[in-house]
Write a protein that holds these residues in place. Structure first.
Motif, PDB file in Angstrom:
ATOM      1  N   ILE A   1      35.345  39.814  46.614  1.00 40.23           N
ATOM      2  CA  ILE A   1      36.739  39.669  46.465  1.00 40.23           C
ATOM      3  C   ILE A   1      37.350  40.990  46.058  1.00 40.23           C
ATOM      4  CG2 ILE A   1      36.551  37.078  46.343  1.00 40.23           C
ATOM      5  CD1 ILE A   1      37.213  37.607  43.360  1.00 40.23           C
ATOM      6  N   GLY A   2      36.543  41.910  45.720  1.00 42.87           N
ATOM      7  CA  GLY A   2      37.279  43.051  45.325  1.00 42.87           C
ATOM      8  C   GLY A   2      36.140  44.144  44.428  1.00 42.87           C
ATOM      9  N   LYS A   3      36.670  45.122  43.886  1.00 37.49           N
ATOM     10  CA  LYS A   3      35.670  46.047  43.195  1.00 37.49           C
ATOM     11  C   LYS A   3      36.603  46.678  42.307  1.00 37.49           C
ATOM     12  CE  LYS A   3      35.897  49.996  46.473  1.00 37.49           C
ATOM     13  NZ  LYS A   3      35.159  50.886  47.416  1.00 37.49           N
ATOM     14  N   LEU A   4      35.854  47.588  41.234  1.00 40.95           N
ATOM     15  CA  LEU A   4      36.219  48.713  40.446  1.00 40.95           C
ATOM     16  C   LEU A   4      35.584  49.770  40.668  1.00 40.95           C
ATOM     17  CD1 LEU A   4      37.968  48.930  37.675  1.00 40.95           C
ATOM     18  CD2 LEU A   4      35.888  48.144  36.444  1.00 40.95           C
ATOM     19  N   ARG A   5      36.333  50.907  40.714  1.00 39.84           N
ATOM     20  CA  ARG A   5      35.623  52.322  40.917  1.00 39.84           C
ATOM     21  C   ARG A   5      36.134  53.292  39.901  1.00 39.84           C
ATOM     22  NH1 ARG A   5      36.424  54.260  46.644  1.00 39.84           N
ATOM     23  NH2 ARG A   5      38.472  55.234  45.757  1.00 39.84           N
TER      24      ARG A   5
ATOM     25  N   PHE B   1      40.430  47.420  42.982  1.00 32.62           N
ATOM     26  CA  PHE B   1      40.723  47.141  44.460  1.00 32.62           C
ATOM     27  C   PHE B   1      40.450  45.921  45.050  1.00 32.62           C
ATOM     28  CE2 PHE B   1      39.260  51.470  44.106  1.00 32.62           C
ATOM     29  CZ  PHE B   1      40.149  52.314  45.273  1.00 32.62           C
ATOM     30  N   ASP B   2      41.565  45.255  45.423  1.00 30.25           N
ATOM     31  CA  ASP B   2      41.564  43.944  46.034  1.00 30.25           C
ATOM     32  C   ASP B   2      40.814  43.709  47.345  1.00 30.25           C
ATOM     33  OD1 ASP B   2      41.887  41.132  46.743  1.00 30.25           O
ATOM     34  OD2 ASP B   2      43.570  41.049  45.274  1.00 30.25           O
ATOM     35  N   GLY B   3      40.095  42.729  47.762  1.00 32.49           N
ATOM     36  CA  GLY B   3      39.528  42.657  49.039  1.00 32.49           C
ATOM     37  C   GLY B   3      40.616  41.992  50.262  1.00 32.49           C
ATOM     38  N   GLN B   4      41.875  41.662  49.732  1.00 33.79           N
ATOM     39  CA  GLN B   4      42.663  41.087  50.589  1.00 33.79           C
ATOM     40  C   GLN B   4      44.140  41.623  50.019  1.00 33.79           C
ATOM     41  OE1 GLN B   4      42.018  36.849  50.488  1.00 33.79           O
ATOM     42  NE2 GLN B   4      44.104  36.697  49.784  1.00 33.79           N
ATOM     43  N   PRO B   5      45.057  41.950  51.095  1.00 32.88           N
ATOM     44  CA  PRO B   5      46.406  42.337  50.284  1.00 32.88           C
ATOM     45  C   PRO B   5      47.092  41.526  49.333  1.00 32.88           C
ATOM     46  CG  PRO B   5      46.616  41.331  52.594  1.00 32.88           C
ATOM     47  CD  PRO B   5      45.207  41.446  52.393  1.00 32.88           C
ATOM     48  N   PRO B   6      47.491  42.125  48.037  1.00 33.67           N
ATOM     49  CA  PRO B   6      48.056  41.497  47.074  1.00 33.67           C
ATOM     50  C   PRO B   6      49.369  40.950  47.471  1.00 33.67           C
ATOM     51  CG  PRO B   6      48.091  43.880  46.602  1.00 33.67           C
ATOM     52  CD  PRO B   6      47.511  43.739  47.846  1.00 33.67           C
ATOM     53  N   HIS B   7      50.183  41.668  48.215  1.00 39.28           N
ATOM     54  CA  HIS B   7      51.574  41.260  48.686  1.00 39.28           C
ATOM     55  C   HIS B   7      51.764  41.870  50.119  1.00 39.28           C
ATOM     56  CE1 HIS B   7      52.618  45.933  47.978  1.00 39.28           C
ATOM     57  NE2 HIS B   7      51.984  45.660  46.878  1.00 39.28           N
ATOM     58  N   ALA B   8      52.771  41.294  50.672  1.00 43.89           N
ATOM     59  CA  ALA B   8      52.746  41.654  52.116  1.00 43.89           C
ATOM     60  C   ALA B   8      52.966  43.046  52.679  1.00 43.89           C
ATOM     61  CB  ALA B   8      54.142  40.907  52.714  1.00 43.89           C
ATOM     62  N   GLY B   9      53.457  44.036  51.506  1.00 49.15           N
ATOM     63  CA  GLY B   9      53.860  45.456  51.919  1.00 49.15           C
ATOM     64  C   GLY B   9      52.488  46.298  51.531  1.00 49.15           C
TER      65      GLY B   9
ATOM     66  N   ALA C   1      35.945  44.100  54.326  1.00 49.75           N
ATOM     67  CA  ALA C   1      35.889  45.392  53.680  1.00 49.75           C
ATOM     68  C   ALA C   1      37.258  46.095  53.267  1.00 49.75           C
ATOM     69  CB  ALA C   1      35.050  46.262  54.600  1.00 49.75           C
ATOM     70  N   GLY C   2      38.223  45.171  53.043  1.00 54.41           N
ATOM     71  CA  GLY C   2      39.711  45.518  52.718  1.00 54.41           C
ATOM     72  C   GLY C   2      39.406  46.028  50.977  1.00 54.41           C
ATOM     73  N   ASN C   3      40.149  47.370  50.942  1.00 56.11           N
ATOM     74  CA  ASN C   3      40.561  47.952  49.711  1.00 56.11           C
ATOM     75  C   ASN C   3      41.718  48.208  49.415  1.00 56.11           C
ATOM     76  OD1 ASN C   3      37.580  48.495  48.912  1.00 56.11           O
ATOM     77  ND2 ASN C   3      37.441  49.816  50.863  1.00 56.11           N
ATOM     78  N   TYR C   4      42.466  47.303  48.770  1.00 55.60           N
ATOM     79  CA  TYR C   4      43.769  47.307  48.445  1.00 55.60           C
ATOM     80  C   TYR C   4      44.046  47.777  46.864  1.00 55.60           C
ATOM     81  CZ  TYR C   4      44.560  45.054  52.985  1.00 55.60           C
ATOM     82  OH  TYR C   4      44.660  44.791  54.387  1.00 55.60           O
ATOM     83  N   PRO C   5      44.317  49.107  46.538  1.00 48.83           N
ATOM     84  CA  PRO C   5      44.637  49.290  45.101  1.00 48.83           C
ATOM     85  C   PRO C   5      45.616  48.506  44.288  1.00 48.83           C
ATOM     86  CG  PRO C   5      45.484  50.984  46.466  1.00 48.83           C
ATOM     87  CD  PRO C   5      44.927  49.998  47.435  1.00 48.83           C
ATOM     88  N   VAL C   6      44.995  47.785  43.325  1.00 49.50           N
ATOM     89  CA  VAL C   6      46.278  46.761  42.634  1.00 49.50           C
ATOM     90  C   VAL C   6      46.456  47.194  41.448  1.00 49.50           C
ATOM     91  CG1 VAL C   6      45.591  44.956  44.089  1.00 49.50           C
ATOM     92  CG2 VAL C   6      44.338  45.185  41.989  1.00 49.50           C
TER      93      VAL C   6
ATOM     94  N   SER D   1      38.887  36.639  56.628  1.00 49.39           N
ATOM     95  CA  SER D   1      37.558  37.540  56.187  1.00 49.39           C
ATOM     96  C   SER D   1      36.704  36.482  55.304  1.00 49.39           C
ATOM     97  CB  SER D   1      37.742  38.548  56.188  1.00 49.39           C
ATOM     98  OG  SER D   1      38.466  39.334  56.555  1.00 49.39           O
ATOM     99  N   ASN D   2      37.402  35.976  54.404  1.00 49.63           N
ATOM    100  CA  ASN D   2      36.885  35.452  53.424  1.00 49.63           C
ATOM    101  C   ASN D   2      36.445  33.999  53.850  1.00 49.63           C
ATOM    102  OD1 ASN D   2      38.520  37.150  51.668  1.00 49.63           O
ATOM    103  ND2 ASN D   2      36.600  36.895  50.802  1.00 49.63           N
ATOM    104  N   ILE D   3      37.487  33.376  54.675  1.00 49.29           N
ATOM    105  CA  ILE D   3      37.357  31.625  55.109  1.00 49.29           C
ATOM    106  C   ILE D   3      36.211  31.605  55.947  1.00 49.29           C
ATOM    107  CG2 ILE D   3      38.474  30.119  56.423  1.00 49.29           C
ATOM    108  CD1 ILE D   3      41.124  31.024  55.638  1.00 49.29           C
ATOM    109  N   ASP D   4      35.606  32.663  56.713  1.00 46.49           N
ATOM    110  CA  ASP D   4      34.532  32.333  57.636  1.00 46.49           C
ATOM    111  C   ASP D   4      33.380  32.612  56.967  1.00 46.49           C
ATOM    112  OD1 ASP D   4      36.483  32.535  59.821  1.00 46.49           O
ATOM    113  OD2 ASP D   4      36.064  34.745  60.073  1.00 46.49           O
TER     114      ASP D   4
END
Length: 388
Positions: free
Chosen positions: A168-172, A183-191, A214-219, A264-267
């Motif tokens: 679901i995410g990672k820290l780097r 980083f969140d594995g899916q978009p935290p907001h629509a933009g 493999a989504g990388n959305y910085p949150v 991606s996660n649902i599958d």
């Protein structure tokens, strides 16, 4: 009550059978034809409302989760009845770890560390004791590279890999371990915009399955202040929550809330039918404002401790939740960067502290989620020679 108990037992048996079978659609269709699926909507809602009200904490709360696995009609009504942690203060479904915590109180959790495997496990506290069995929420595994270190965060305690569907995410971190990005594995907001990474390139080149989330959305960005003078004292840290507007802590303020996992996660959750949704559009899995508003993003800073002359140490009041002195201990509050300080800037949003050799408490509240709080705490485990 006897009828409700029999219904719960039947739901649990059906849910267990569903978990063993990987064909979700076949299971859902089969359960839709069961006698429970034909229950009148008014009676069904009354039963589910009573179950939701009676099962206020884990482990009995698994009955509420079992309701969502009976059939489609039960799932839809259960999701309507079960409120988000912001309102209820309860973590029910896995998506709850990605939703903001309660507004009126701190949600008490704890982290167990396994030094030999470099893994960390987050549990929800079931009692007021500093150590209990807890309910498992998240797991993280540390990885190292020549230029940085990081943590993979997963919903599965046994599978903590970037290629897992439970990722679901990672820290780097940076090279010095003084700056971190969540980083969140899916978009935290629509933009939200995805960040290019090695895993993204692998997916695009079809070297791995395209189903890999493999989504990388910085949150959020975490920075620890350099201690160039070698002065004595605890670490000083700052967290810029890129996905949360600073107005979220104001009365009536709101933070983006993920309402379900992406496709991606649902599958990768075929055994849990209440994860599945007919639509995969981003706006259907998110609610709340964007963090790109004029008021800026929420900034968290560690609460300044005071020096205790008799104990000869730096002290913070953790209200009995921390028992061992450690440089890792901290409390985060909102920073009044865009205006005068108010009562909302005194509320502790996240506190983390040591209670045993490999046991730490983690308490958090709105507007951050368990996932974000866990990632921030993971950054504290790294040795920071430049900061101490």
């Amino acid at each position: 009550m006897t009828i409700i108990r029999s219904i719960i037992q039947d739901m649990r048996s059906r849910s267990e059978r569903a978990v063993q079978d990987r064909a979700v659609e076949a299971i859902t269709d089969g359960l839709s034809q069961s006698c429970w699926a034909n229950m009148p909507q008014e009676l069904l809602r009354e039963v589910l409302v009573r179950i939701e009200a009676s099962e206020s904490a884990w482990p009995p709360r698994k009955s509420v989760a079992a309701c969502a696995g009976v059939c489609r009609s039960w799932r839809e009504i259960t999701r309507e009845i079960v409120k988000a942690p912001e309102v209820s203060g309860k973590l029910t479904f896995p998506i709850s770890v990605k939703q903001p915590g309660p507004r009126d109180s701190l949600l008490q959790c704890f982290i167990k560390r396994n030094r030999s495997t470099q893994t960390y496990f987050l549990f929800l506290s079931l009692t007021n004791a500093l150590a209990d069995d807890g309910k498992f929420l998240l797991a993280a595994r540390k990885w190292r590279r020549p230029t940085c270190t990081g943590y993979i965060i997963s919903l599965d305690a046994d599978d903590m890999s970037k290629g897992s569907g439970t990722y679901i995410g990672k820290l780097r971190s940076n090279f010095l371990g003084t700056k971190f990005t969540i980083f969140d594995g899916q978009p935290p907001h629509a933009g939200a915009k995805i960040t290019k990474s090695r895993s993204t390139r692998l997916v695009n080149s079809k070297q791995v399955s395209p189903r890999v989330p493999a989504g990388n959305y910085p949150v959020a960005h975490i920075s620890y202040e350099l201690n160039v003078l070698g002065s004595r004292g605890p670490r000083r840290m700052q967290c810029s929550m890129d996905a949360i507007p600073s107005s979220a802590i104001e009365p009536g303020g709101a933070a983006p809330t993920q309402t379900e996992f992406s496709v991606s996660n649902i599958d990768f959750f075929p055994s849990l039918p209440f994860f599945r949704s007919k639509s995969s559009r981003v706006e259907n899995i998110l609610s709340g404002p964007l963090a790109s508003q004029k008021d800026g993003v929420l900034v968290l800073r560690n609460k300044a401790p005071r020096w205790h002359e008799q104990l000869q140490c730096w002290c913070l009041n953790f209200h009995g939740r921390v028992t061992v002195a450690s440089v890792k201990n901290f409390q985060l509050v909102a920073s009044p960067e865009n205006g005068p300080a108010g009562p909302q800037h005194e509320k502790i949003i996240l506190q983390f502290g040591k209670v045993g050799k490999d046991l730490f408490t983690m308490d958090y509240r709105y507007p951050i989620s368990a996932f974000q709080a866990f990632a921030i705490c993971l950054s504290s485990f790294d040795t920071k020679i430049a900061c101490e």
